[in-house]
Design a protein around this motif. Structure first.
Motif, PDB file in Angstrom:
ATOM      1  N   VAL A   1      28.148  48.020  37.589  1.00  0.00           N
ATOM      2  CA  VAL A   1      29.428  48.214  36.385  1.00  0.00           C
ATOM      3  C   VAL A   1      30.807  49.101  36.536  1.00  0.00           C
ATOM      4  O   VAL A   1      31.742  48.157  36.395  1.00  0.00           O
ATOM      5  CB  VAL A   1      27.949  49.433  35.778  1.00  0.00           C
ATOM      6  CG1 VAL A   1      29.155  49.919  34.812  1.00  0.00           C
ATOM      7  CG2 VAL A   1      27.255  49.282  34.904  1.00  0.00           C
ATOM      8  N   ARG A   2      30.556  50.336  37.276  1.00  0.00           N
ATOM      9  CA  ARG A   2      31.755  50.490  38.015  1.00  0.00           C
ATOM     10  C   ARG A   2      33.012  49.008  38.213  1.00  0.00           C
ATOM     11  O   ARG A   2      34.074  49.748  38.091  1.00  0.00           O
ATOM     12  CB  ARG A   2      31.731  51.867  39.278  1.00  0.00           C
ATOM     13  CG  ARG A   2      31.424  52.741  38.460  1.00  0.00           C
ATOM     14  CD  ARG A   2      32.372  53.746  37.935  1.00  0.00           C
ATOM     15  NE  ARG A   2      33.281  54.548  38.332  1.00  0.00           N
ATOM     16  CZ  ARG A   2      34.686  53.652  38.354  1.00  0.00           C
ATOM     17  NH1 ARG A   2      34.905  53.257  37.897  1.00  0.00           N
ATOM     18  NH2 ARG A   2      35.767  54.612  39.229  1.00  0.00           N
ATOM     19  N   LYS A   3      32.868  48.581  38.860  1.00  0.00           N
ATOM     20  CA  LYS A   3      32.621  47.372  39.024  1.00  0.00           C
ATOM     21  C   LYS A   3      34.550  46.598  38.399  1.00  0.00           C
ATOM     22  O   LYS A   3      35.396  46.192  38.090  1.00  0.00           O
ATOM     23  CB  LYS A   3      32.960  46.332  39.628  1.00  0.00           C
ATOM     24  CG  LYS A   3      32.011  46.296  41.142  1.00  0.00           C
ATOM     25  CD  LYS A   3      31.209  45.213  41.588  1.00  0.00           C
ATOM     26  CE  LYS A   3      30.663  44.534  42.629  1.00  0.00           C
ATOM     27  NZ  LYS A   3      29.540  44.066  43.097  1.00  0.00           N
ATOM     28  N   ASN A   4      33.447  46.989  36.880  1.00  0.00           N
ATOM     29  CA  ASN A   4      34.548  46.182  36.012  1.00  0.00           C
ATOM     30  C   ASN A   4      34.811  47.335  34.812  1.00  0.00           C
ATOM     31  O   ASN A   4      35.097  47.047  33.174  1.00  0.00           O
ATOM     32  CB  ASN A   4      33.626  45.491  34.842  1.00  0.00           C
ATOM     33  CG  ASN A   4      33.631  44.143  35.637  1.00  0.00           C
ATOM     34  OD1 ASN A   4      34.739  43.553  36.546  1.00  0.00           O
ATOM     35  ND2 ASN A   4      31.963  43.982  36.360  1.00  0.00           N
ATOM     36  N   MET A   5      34.702  48.771  34.631  1.00  0.00           N
ATOM     37  CA  MET A   5      34.664  49.813  33.525  1.00  0.00           C
ATOM     38  C   MET A   5      35.369  51.059  34.552  1.00  0.00           C
ATOM     39  O   MET A   5      34.731  51.935  35.333  1.00  0.00           O
ATOM     40  CB  MET A   5      33.661  50.164  33.131  1.00  0.00           C
ATOM     41  CG  MET A   5      33.156  50.745  32.196  1.00  0.00           C
ATOM     42  SD  MET A   5      31.245  51.478  31.502  1.00  0.00           S
ATOM     43  CE  MET A   5      31.397  51.366  30.295  1.00  0.00           C
ATOM     44  N   ALA A   6      36.252  51.659  34.185  1.00  0.00           N
ATOM     45  CA  ALA A   6      36.806  52.735  33.718  1.00  0.00           C
ATOM     46  C   ALA A   6      35.875  54.202  33.660  1.00  0.00           C
ATOM     47  O   ALA A   6      34.848  54.006  33.195  1.00  0.00           O
ATOM     48  CB  ALA A   6      37.974  53.423  32.916  1.00  0.00           C
ATOM     49  N   LEU A   7      36.270  54.906  35.311  1.00  0.00           N
ATOM     50  CA  LEU A   7      35.330  55.821  35.409  1.00  0.00           C
ATOM     51  C   LEU A   7      35.108  57.187  34.009  1.00  0.00           C
ATOM     52  O   LEU A   7      33.775  57.186  33.502  1.00  0.00           O
ATOM     53  CB  LEU A   7      36.042  56.732  36.092  1.00  0.00           C
ATOM     54  CG  LEU A   7      35.254  58.033  36.472  1.00  0.00           C
ATOM     55  CD1 LEU A   7      34.137  58.189  37.458  1.00  0.00           C
ATOM     56  CD2 LEU A   7      36.392  59.355  37.257  1.00  0.00           C
TER      57      LEU A   7
END
Length: 204
Positions: free
Chosen positions: A89-95
């Motif tokens: 998920v973190r590949k395409n979503m800001a922290l």
């Protein structure tokens, strides 16, 4: 995982939940075809051995303990799943977006479960409230957020292995703030954990 502590020892629970890097690495290699070097696997195993040595000493065998161990084992699997999903998920979503959705949904679900199970959510003292808030802001808010931040820049195998340094840091903090002198067993286990982490990270 926390529920397991009501049935089994801290040591047994900690050792079992420390197995999560094995599940993460296995999934990444088998399903995602991620390349893991033999030297990295050795580093993971050495680190787990160190964690076992730190936690060994008060293992017990009983019906309740086996159930608690089972819960801790499930905890390891869910931790692994959390990191594997988070990495994707973190590949395409800001922290900030990721932790907002993750932490708020967790809080809402826990509140709903507490109401459904009629659990008393009151706190007995201002000290307990302060500790709970500190736990939320520091341990989860800062600690887990660092792990979630790392997922964008490195593998879930790396992050799950890095978490095994927690018992070592906890021992140092207990000595510093609580005057708890670590046993020789803890020191030896800690050195092995650090050695395993060094081998793994040096070759990652």
């Amino acid at each position: 995982w926390i529920s397991s502590l009501s049935y089994t020892t801290v040591s047994s629970s900690t050792v079992l939940v420390s197995l999560s890097p094995l599940f993460v690495a296995s999934y990444n290699v088998i399903v995602l075809k991620e390349r893991v070097l033999k030297i990295q696997i050795i580093g993971i195993l050495v680190t787990i051995i160190g964690a076992v040595i730190i936690s060994a000493g008060d293992f017990k065998i009983s019906g309740d303990a086996i159930f608690g161990d089972f819960l801790a084992f499930l905890g390891a699997i869910f931790v692994a799943g959390y990191l594997i999903i988070g990495r994707n998920v973190r590949k395409n979503m800001a922290l900030v977006d990721y932790v907002f959705v993750t932490y708020s949904s967790s809080a809402i679900l826990l509140l709903a479960l507490s109401v459904f199970l009629k659990i008393d959510l009151s706190f007995s003292s201002a000290t307990n409230l302060t500790l709970m808030i500190t736990h939320g802001l520091v341990s989860s808010g800062l600690g887990h957020t660092i792990y979630n931040w790392m997922l964008q820049y490195t593998t879930s195998t790396f992050v799950s292995t890095a978490t095994l340094g927690e018992p070592v840091i906890a021992s140092v903090m207990a000595y510093t703030f609580l005057n708890e002198t670590p046993t020789l067993q803890t020191i030896i286990g800690g050195i092995i954990v650090i050695a395993g982490l060094y081998v793994f990270t040096r070759n990652s």
